[in-house]
Write an enzyme that holds these catalytic residues in place. Structure first.
Site, PDB file in Angstrom:
ATOM      1  N   ASP A  67       0.821  -1.210   0.000  1.00  0.00           N
ATOM      2  CA  ASP A  67       0.000   0.000   0.000  1.00  0.00           C
ATOM      3  C   ASP A  67       0.856   1.262   0.000  1.00  0.00           C
ATOM      4  O   ASP A  67       2.070   1.215   0.210  1.00  0.00           O
ATOM      5  CB  ASP A  67      -0.955   0.000   1.210  1.00  0.00           C
ATOM      6  CG  ASP A  67      -0.295  -0.465   2.498  1.00  0.00           C
ATOM      7  OD1 ASP A  67       0.946  -0.370   2.606  1.00  0.00           O
ATOM      8  OD2 ASP A  67      -1.019  -0.913   3.399  1.00  0.00           O
ATOM      9  N   ASN A 136      -7.418  -3.241  14.195  1.00  0.00           N
ATOM     10  CA  ASN A 136      -8.808  -3.557  13.839  1.00  0.00           C
ATOM     11  C   ASN A 136      -8.899  -4.734  12.867  1.00  0.00           C
ATOM     12  O   ASN A 136      -9.954  -4.979  12.285  1.00  0.00           O
ATOM     13  CB  ASN A 136      -9.507  -2.319  13.264  1.00  0.00           C
ATOM     14  CG  ASN A 136      -8.870  -1.832  11.958  1.00  0.00           C
ATOM     15  OD1 ASN A 136      -7.951  -2.462  11.443  1.00  0.00           O
ATOM     16  ND2 ASN A 136      -9.362  -0.727  11.431  1.00  0.00           N
ATOM     17  N   HIS A 138      -7.165  -5.069  10.053  1.00  0.00           N
ATOM     18  CA  HIS A 138      -6.911  -4.793   8.630  1.00  0.00           C
ATOM     19  C   HIS A 138      -5.618  -5.438   8.159  1.00  0.00           C
ATOM     20  O   HIS A 138      -4.689  -5.654   8.938  1.00  0.00           O
ATOM     21  CB  HIS A 138      -6.981  -3.289   8.308  1.00  0.00           C
ATOM     22  CG  HIS A 138      -5.815  -2.449   8.726  1.00  0.00           C
ATOM     23  ND1 HIS A 138      -5.976  -1.206   9.309  1.00  0.00           N
ATOM     24  CD2 HIS A 138      -4.478  -2.616   8.625  1.00  0.00           C
ATOM     25  CE1 HIS A 138      -4.791  -0.669   9.535  1.00  0.00           C
ATOM     26  NE2 HIS A 138      -3.865  -1.509   9.138  1.00  0.00           N
ATOM     27  N   GLU A 143      -9.769  -2.300   5.197  1.00  0.00           N
ATOM     28  CA  GLU A 143     -10.376  -1.946   6.473  1.00  0.00           C
ATOM     29  C   GLU A 143     -11.640  -2.760   6.740  1.00  0.00           C
ATOM     30  O   GLU A 143     -12.230  -3.321   5.805  1.00  0.00           O
ATOM     31  CB  GLU A 143     -10.731  -0.453   6.452  1.00  0.00           C
ATOM     32  CG  GLU A 143      -9.538   0.475   6.245  1.00  0.00           C
ATOM     33  CD  GLU A 143      -8.703   0.650   7.515  1.00  0.00           C
ATOM     34  OE1 GLU A 143      -8.854  -0.143   8.462  1.00  0.00           O
ATOM     35  OE2 GLU A 143      -7.894   1.596   7.542  1.00  0.00           O
TER      36      GLU A 143
HETATM   37  C1  GLP Z   1      -0.580   0.056   8.648  1.00  0.00           C
HETATM   38  C2  GLP Z   1      -0.222  -0.605   7.302  1.00  0.00           C
HETATM   39  C3  GLP Z   1      -0.347  -2.092   7.374  1.00  0.00           C
HETATM   40  C4  GLP Z   1       0.344  -2.548   8.644  1.00  0.00           C
HETATM   41  C5  GLP Z   1      -0.495  -2.117   9.832  1.00  0.00           C
HETATM   42  C6  GLP Z   1       0.122  -2.444  11.172  1.00  0.00           C
HETATM   43  O1  GLP Z   1      -1.693   0.865   8.611  1.00  0.00           O
HETATM   44  N1  GLP Z   1      -0.977  -0.140   6.181  1.00  0.00           N
HETATM   45  O2  GLP Z   1       0.247  -2.675   6.213  1.00  0.00           O
HETATM   46  O3  GLP Z   1       0.439  -3.945   8.671  1.00  0.00           O
HETATM   47  O4  GLP Z   1      -0.854  -0.764   9.751  1.00  0.00           O
HETATM   48  O5  GLP Z   1       1.130  -1.541  11.525  1.00  0.00           O
HETATM   49  P1  GLP Z   1       2.107  -1.758  12.721  1.00  0.00           P
HETATM   50  O6  GLP Z   1       2.983  -2.886  12.333  1.00  0.00           O
HETATM   51  O7  GLP Z   1       2.862  -0.460  12.843  1.00  0.00           O
HETATM   52  O8  GLP Z   1       1.291  -2.056  13.919  1.00  0.00           O
END
Ligand code: GLP
Length: 244
Positions: A67, A136, A138, A143
């Site tokens: 992304d 959440n 995702h 989402e």
């Molecule tokens: C972000 C990214 C995801 C990632 C997630 C968790 O929003 N778009 O690809 O896996 O959140 O992030 P973190 O590893 O900092 O908890």
């Protein structure tokens, strides 16, 4: 679904790096799907170390990131291109032309999404998709409520994700509201999936993934329908799941 529970974040990262390195050893021209966020940082550091100390070779590896935030140019420190360059790509011998992220500055976002899918298909699809997990549930920026049939698409970020990702920005108001994300359909087409999660804030999402029903309320639960998924967790995130 195979589940590996490591004692802590460090060991989780080591195990994940091992999975990635083994796959590269088996297929030097592997197509990797990559994730950003805090979770994979130490896995990237470990892979960099193996590149430097043991010659792990990325010269033929091709990558596609999950992304990118709309409107953040590559030189913006919060863009995922910047993150990948600084935390991984510039420390290994990967060819820049083999690294792909959605173009956040595209004028025609729908066309950019179609083009990203064409590029992935053009190299034969993703062999190994690395995933983090949102609090959440995702994956990528898919989402809660997402249509599981979507491939790469424009996303309106959930309020919870904006709040959670605000920690990387000067203020919550600076977090982009839009992003381009690989869709669930694209993620499910990867031949193999490696999901990393650590910390108690993700425990509910991991519980749903392991024990819950498939539901777009927790998008990661779709992975129950994939034939080759490995979860690499730490003890805190795995505390509620039964491992019998
Ligand atoms: C972000 C990214 C995801 C990632 C997630 C968790 O929003 N778009 O690809 O896996 O959140 O992030 P973190 O590893 O900092 O908890």
């Amino acid at each position: 679904m195979r589940i590996f529970v490591a004692k802590d974040y460090h060991d989780m990262s080591l195990e994940a790096a091992k999975v990635v390195a083994d796959e590269i050893a088996q297929k030097p021209g592997i197509v990797l799907g990559l994730a950003t966020g805090e979770t994979p940082l130490a896995m990237y550091r470990e892979l960099i170390r193996w590149h430097r100390e043991e010659g792990l070779d990325f010269s033929q590896v091709i990558t596609f990131n999950l992304d990118e935030y709309i409107g953040l140019p590559p030189e913006n420190i919060n863009s995922y291109r910047y993150y990948m360059q600084h935390n991984f790509f510039r420390h290994i011998n990967i060819k820049l032309k083999n690294t792909h992220l959605p173009n956040a500055m595209a004028v025609d976002v729908d066309e950019e999404c179609r083009e990203y899918e064409r590029q992935i298909a053009g190299v034969g699809g993703i062999d190994l998709q690395v995933l983090g997990l949102g609090q959440n549930g995702h994956i990528g920026f898919n989402e809660p409520g997402v249509d599981f049939a979507l491939s790469t698409h424009l996303v309106h970020l959930a309020a919870a994700t904006i709040a959670s990702n605000a920690r990387f920005f000067a203020a919550e108001s600076e977090v982009p509201r839009l992003a381009i994300s690989l869709g669930i359909k694209s993620i499910m087409q990867a031949k193999k999936i490696l999901l990393l999660a650590s910390g108690s804030s993700k425990a509910r999402a991991v519980y749903e993934l392991v024990h819950g029903a498939v539901s777009n309320n927790t998008p990661a639960t779709i992975l129950k329908l994939h034939q080759d998924v490995q979860l690499v967790l730490d003890e805190r995130v795995a505390m509620h799941i039964s491992r019998v």
